[in-house]
Design a protein around this motif. Structure first.
Motif, PDB file in Angstrom:
ATOM      1  N   ARG A  37       0.834  -1.193   0.000  1.00  0.00           N
ATOM      2  CA  ARG A  37       0.000   0.000   0.000  1.00  0.00           C
ATOM      3  C   ARG A  37       0.872   1.247   0.000  1.00  0.00           C
ATOM      4  NH1 ARG A  37      -2.680  -0.548   6.059  1.00  0.00           N
ATOM      5  NH2 ARG A  37      -0.813  -0.002   7.292  1.00  0.00           N
ATOM      6  N   GLN A  38       0.297   2.289  -0.553  1.00  0.00           N
ATOM      7  CA  GLN A  38       1.003   3.560  -0.622  1.00  0.00           C
ATOM      8  C   GLN A  38       0.030   4.683  -0.299  1.00  0.00           C
ATOM      9  OE1 GLN A  38       3.093   4.253  -4.319  1.00  0.00           O
ATOM     10  NE2 GLN A  38       4.423   5.764  -3.362  1.00  0.00           N
ATOM     11  N   ALA A  39       0.306   5.349   0.811  1.00  0.00           N
ATOM     12  CA  ALA A  39      -0.479   6.510   1.215  1.00  0.00           C
ATOM     13  C   ALA A  39       0.177   7.763   0.638  1.00  0.00           C
ATOM     14  CB  ALA A  39      -0.538   6.585   2.735  1.00  0.00           C
ATOM     15  N   PRO A  40      -0.581   8.851   0.501  1.00  0.00           N
ATOM     16  CA  PRO A  40      -0.017  10.087  -0.063  1.00  0.00           C
ATOM     17  C   PRO A  40       1.234  10.540   0.695  1.00  0.00           C
ATOM     18  CG  PRO A  40      -2.389  10.259   0.084  1.00  0.00           C
ATOM     19  CD  PRO A  40      -2.018   8.980   0.770  1.00  0.00           C
ATOM     20  N   PRO A  86      -8.612   4.386  10.028  1.00  0.00           N
ATOM     21  CA  PRO A  86      -8.278   5.436   9.039  1.00  0.00           C
ATOM     22  C   PRO A  86      -6.845   5.355   8.520  1.00  0.00           C
ATOM     23  CG  PRO A  86      -9.615   6.360  10.782  1.00  0.00           C
ATOM     24  CD  PRO A  86      -9.299   4.950  11.208  1.00  0.00           C
ATOM     25  N   GLU A  87      -5.932   4.881   9.343  1.00  0.00           N
ATOM     26  CA  GLU A  87      -4.531   4.760   8.926  1.00  0.00           C
ATOM     27  C   GLU A  87      -4.324   3.712   7.829  1.00  0.00           C
ATOM     28  OE1 GLU A  87      -4.773   6.814  12.681  1.00  0.00           O
ATOM     29  OE2 GLU A  87      -5.596   4.875  12.059  1.00  0.00           O
ATOM     30  N   ASP A  88      -5.327   2.907   7.559  1.00  0.00           N
ATOM     31  CA  ASP A  88      -5.238   1.930   6.477  1.00  0.00           C
ATOM     32  C   ASP A  88      -5.554   2.550   5.121  1.00  0.00           C
ATOM     33  OD1 ASP A  88      -6.768  -0.475   8.670  1.00  0.00           O
ATOM     34  OD2 ASP A  88      -4.643  -0.303   8.168  1.00  0.00           O
ATOM     35  N   THR A  89      -5.967   3.795   5.115  1.00  0.00           N
ATOM     36  CA  THR A  89      -6.305   4.476   3.868  1.00  0.00           C
ATOM     37  C   THR A  89      -5.071   4.591   2.971  1.00  0.00           C
ATOM     38  OG1 THR A  89      -8.112   5.745   4.861  1.00  0.00           O
ATOM     39  CG2 THR A  89      -7.088   6.649   2.867  1.00  0.00           C
ATOM     40  N   ALA A  90      -5.185   4.080   1.751  1.00  0.00           N
ATOM     41  CA  ALA A  90      -4.058   4.064   0.813  1.00  0.00           C
ATOM     42  C   ALA A  90      -4.531   3.445  -0.497  1.00  0.00           C
ATOM     43  CB  ALA A  90      -2.892   3.249   1.379  1.00  0.00           C
ATOM     44  N   VAL A  91      -3.661   3.545  -1.495  1.00  0.00           N
ATOM     45  CA  VAL A  91      -3.846   2.750  -2.706  1.00  0.00           C
ATOM     46  C   VAL A  91      -3.145   1.419  -2.470  1.00  0.00           C
ATOM     47  CG1 VAL A  91      -3.425   2.561  -5.173  1.00  0.00           C
ATOM     48  CG2 VAL A  91      -3.968   4.788  -4.169  1.00  0.00           C
ATOM     49  N   TYR A  92      -3.858   0.349  -2.692  1.00  0.00           N
ATOM     50  CA  TYR A  92      -3.327  -0.997  -2.469  1.00  0.00           C
ATOM     51  C   TYR A  92      -2.961  -1.626  -3.809  1.00  0.00           C
ATOM     52  CZ  TYR A  92      -4.554  -0.914   2.452  1.00  0.00           C
ATOM     53  OH  TYR A  92      -4.599  -0.602   3.797  1.00  0.00           O
ATOM     54  N   TYR A  93      -1.759  -2.202  -3.846  1.00  0.00           N
ATOM     55  CA  TYR A  93      -1.237  -2.824  -5.052  1.00  0.00           C
ATOM     56  C   TYR A  93      -0.922  -4.293  -4.779  1.00  0.00           C
ATOM     57  CZ  TYR A  93      -0.272   2.004  -6.518  1.00  0.00           C
ATOM     58  OH  TYR A  93      -0.363   3.336  -6.851  1.00  0.00           O
ATOM     59  N   GLN A 114      -2.563  -2.520 -11.016  1.00  0.00           N
ATOM     60  CA  GLN A 114      -2.766  -1.090 -11.214  1.00  0.00           C
ATOM     61  C   GLN A 114      -3.135  -0.354  -9.932  1.00  0.00           C
ATOM     62  OE1 GLN A 114      -5.085  -3.282 -11.507  1.00  0.00           O
ATOM     63  NE2 GLN A 114      -7.068  -2.384 -11.037  1.00  0.00           N
ATOM     64  N   GLY A 115      -3.442  -1.061  -8.870  1.00  0.00           N
ATOM     65  CA  GLY A 115      -3.803  -0.403  -7.615  1.00  0.00           C
ATOM     66  C   GLY A 115      -5.294  -0.212  -7.462  1.00  0.00           C
ATOM     67  N   THR A 116      -5.747  -0.321  -6.231  1.00  0.00           N
ATOM     68  CA  THR A 116      -7.145  -0.081  -5.898  1.00  0.00           C
ATOM     69  C   THR A 116      -7.192   0.752  -4.619  1.00  0.00           C
ATOM     70  OG1 THR A 116      -9.310  -1.150  -5.554  1.00  0.00           O
ATOM     71  CG2 THR A 116      -7.377  -2.286  -4.638  1.00  0.00           C
TER      72      THR A 116
END
Length: 122
Positions: A37-40, A86-93, A114-116
């Motif tokens: 995962r990648q958060a902003p 809330p800390e799990d918020t991210a794009v998951y690849y 592509q990420g979700t």
């Protein structure tokens, strides 16, 4: 090679989501699979990995809440996410690697989906 990730969305804290990553164009069973995962503003981090023998590895932040699994017959890897915060918020690849180590870093992954987007509201 194509990896199609799906299952992301908006969920309230405490809720659950199940991510799926369907692979094609490769021999799914010989790969180690990982969810990242990648958060902003942050680096892409390993959330969970599962090797060819279904040995698993989890980041400390998700242990006891997330479960990774694979279905070789369907060429699909899953990430069941419970008790979301809330800390799990991210794009998951999802990623695939020919190195057979569930805990290996992203540099050893060769194939990427592509990420979700997963958004957890408080």
């Amino acid at each position: 090679v194509q990896l199609q990730a799906s299952g992301g969305g908006l969920v309230q804290a405490g809720g659950s989501l199940r991510l799926s990553c369907a692979a094609s164009g490769l021999t799914f069973s010989i790969y180690t699979w990982g969810w990242f995962r990648q958060a902003p503003g942050k680096q892409r981090e390993l959330v969970a990995g599962i090797d060819r023998g279904s040995m698993t590895h989890y980041a400390d932040s998700v242990k006891g809440r997330f479960t990774i699994s694979r279905d070789n017959a369907k060429s699909t890897v899953y990430l069941q996410m419970n008790s979301l915060i809330p800390e799990d918020t991210a794009v998951y690849y999802c990623g695939g690697s020919l190195w057979n180590i569930a805990s290996q870093p992203r540099e050893r992954y060769d194939e990427w989906g592509q990420g979700t987007l997963v958004t957890v509201s408080s």
